[in-house]
Design an enzyme around this catalytic site. Sequence first.
Site, short mmCIF file in Angstrom:
data_model
loop_
_atom_site.label_atom_id
_atom_site.label_comp_id
_atom_site.label_asym_id
_atom_site.label_seq_id
_atom_site.Cartn_x
_atom_site.Cartn_y
_atom_site.Cartn_z
N HIS A 25 0.83 -1.21 0.00
CA HIS A 25 0.00 0.00 0.00
C HIS A 25 0.86 1.25 0.00
CE1 HIS A 25 -4.02 1.79 0.66
NE2 HIS A 25 -3.33 2.76 1.23
N ASP A 27 0.26 5.49 -1.12
CA ASP A 27 -0.74 6.49 -1.50
C ASP A 27 -0.18 7.60 -2.37
OD1 ASP A 27 -3.48 6.02 -0.43
OD2 ASP A 27 -2.42 5.81 1.46
N GLU A 128 -9.03 1.46 -2.36
CA GLU A 128 -9.13 1.51 -0.90
C GLU A 128 -10.51 1.99 -0.48
OE1 GLU A 128 -6.42 2.85 2.93
OE2 GLU A 128 -6.26 3.98 1.06
N HIS A 155 -13.12 1.99 3.90
CA HIS A 155 -12.05 2.83 4.42
C HIS A 155 -12.45 3.17 5.86
CE1 HIS A 155 -9.35 6.50 4.64
NE2 HIS A 155 -8.53 5.50 4.39
N HIS A 196 -8.64 -1.87 7.42
CA HIS A 196 -9.67 -0.85 7.68
C HIS A 196 -11.02 -1.41 8.11
CE1 HIS A 196 -7.88 3.05 6.82
NE2 HIS A 196 -7.25 2.52 5.80
N HIS A 217 -2.33 -3.26 4.71
CA HIS A 217 -1.53 -2.40 5.60
C HIS A 217 -2.17 -2.37 6.98
CE1 HIS A 217 -4.58 0.20 3.85
NE2 HIS A 217 -4.22 1.27 4.51
N ASP A 325 2.30 2.06 3.75
CA ASP A 325 1.37 3.21 3.74
C ASP A 325 2.10 4.54 3.55
OD1 ASP A 325 -1.09 4.42 3.66
OD2 ASP A 325 -1.52 4.24 5.79
#
Length: 397
Positions: A25, A27, A128, A155, A196, A217, A325
Amino acid sequence: MTSTTSASLDAARELLREFPVVDGHNDLPWALREQVHYDLDARDIAGDRQDHLHTDIPRLRAGGVGAQFWSVYVRSDLPGAVTATLEQIDCVRQLIDRHPDALRAAYTAADMEAARAEGRIASLMGAEGGHSIDNSLGTLRALYALGVRYMTLTHNDNVAWADSATDEPGVGGLSAFGREVVREMNRLGMLVDLSHVAPSTMRAALDTTSAPVLFSHSSARAVCDHPRNIPDDVLERLPGNGGVAMVTFVPKFVLQAAVDWTAAADENMRAHGFHHLESTAEAMAVHHAFEQTHPRPVATAATVADHLDHMREVAGVDHLGIGGDYDGTPFTPAGLDDVSGYPNLIAELLDRGWSRADLAKLTWQNAVRVLGAAEDVARAEQAARPPSHATLEQLDR
């Protein structure tokens, strides 16, 4: 806690040359949206170090990254989430097209191995949050066709058919339509990502899925009691499922003192009119001002290794991976400051007695295996049944 040696660091780098990191993961696409509205010239990840980012190609190389699941995340409160997800996918495709010497699009486990053989970074995508499909299995299939190979079911907020770890219980885990989403993901070969989600959702997904699951993650709740982490009873089910839990580096998920600090920092952000996840320059200025008067607890590579030690004890080394992350968190552990830091974690684990074979599984082999297993299940599922056209309204009446 141990202190890594230069010999361990050299050994870590040597191992990563053969078995590079598959990171679950990152971003970067969202950071590019927020910072420069996808102007890739303004953030040239192949050039000089990008101080506004955790990620660029030179640092991916230095960190021994061989495959990256790029998150095509959009906020769950963002209007037009499907459109924004498509824009994120477009961003990843542009990055791959701009940097063909470094990045290779990957859709299968075989693609990942081919990229490794070529010395390129296999670039996969993960969506996500189930809000990205707007309660539509047709949209789910469209995302798969565009290259998305996992979807995190939620999420930070619930969706109509699945409960998030950081929201109030809604449907008690997965609704009937939520279970159908999982089954359709299995039929496609899209990994079911349980980061999540609420523990009830984790358990319901494991009860439903015919393919291995992923935690892209997440860390261990027994080590740091944050709702985003994985309870031991769920970790214990991974060997039977074949899935992989990818430890994250986010300090507020791995260090208990950081959990309490983050709650106060998030409240300060809201008091100044910012979403607590916002990473614009103005928002970060507020964060840094708060940190000046409230020193931030600092996690380290050893903190993350504590989670991996526990997760190995509970789930076994065949079911672990790494999902840092990066560019999705304002703060990172000391020694894991950006994507160049993975050798420090591997060196820490070497000093704790992890074998080369164990570390090869952690960095590369487990993640490749789990995607290949999902592909195997998909072939059988597609031979047995057609695409589902069920709707939320039909199943959750």
